[in-house]
Design a protein around this motif. Structure first.
Motif: not given
Length: 165
Positions: A7-12, A15-16, A34-35
């Protein structure tokens, strides 16, 4: 990598807004993505040496029902070297009009196995995958009307003069 680290990797990276939710109550946790970002997320998860999700085991189209007006897609990814699995889900609202199919980005450019799975979801549920190289029916005849795994599908009584039981 743990679920939280992914999760953190993808947000970094994106973006959130890339993660719109999560499901942790089942047998395997799922990230709700997000599609519009699904192809980018899959590419990152495949190519990142810390995750290396090198195997797409399945894609499943989902009709969440007439009342919800939502359709979705579930992706099951696996990292063979890291012996881990991850579920990604995307969804959006749709009018259920057969002339306005729910539309999601194709991930065939990331995983070749997506080709068959996306065609199956198109054939049986009527999910359109934008960018798919050859999106057409794969199980049913080309002239079949409707999508038999939709919750509001009405079974045909006849096909080409032959009674269907």
């Amino acid at each position: 990598m743990s679920f939280e680290e992914i999760k953190l990797l993808l947000i970094e990276k994106f973006g959130e807004g890339v993660i719109v939710g999560e499901e942790t109550g089942g047998m395997q946790p799922a990230l709700l993505i997000d599609p519009d970002q699904i192809a980018n997320v899959c590419l990152e998860l495949r190519n990142n040496p810390h995750t290396y999700f090198d195997f797409l085991s399945s894609i499943t189209g989902v009709d969440y029902g007439v009342e919800s007006g939502r359709f979705g897609v579930v992706y099951h990814l696996a990292s063979i070297p890291f012996q881990t699995q991850l579920t990604l889900k995307i969804s959006k609202n749709n009018s259920r009009d057969l002339n306005d199919l729910p539309e999601f980005p194709s991930i065939t450019s990331v995983y070749r196995t997506a080709d068959w799975h996306e065609r199956e979801a198109y054939d049986l549920i009527g999910i359109f995958f934008e960018g798919h190289p050859d999106l057409r029916r794969i199980l049913l005849p080309d002239d079949w009307e409707g999508f038999p795994l939709r919750k509001d599908y009405k079974n045909a009584e006849f096909y080409k003069g032959i009674r269907i039981d």
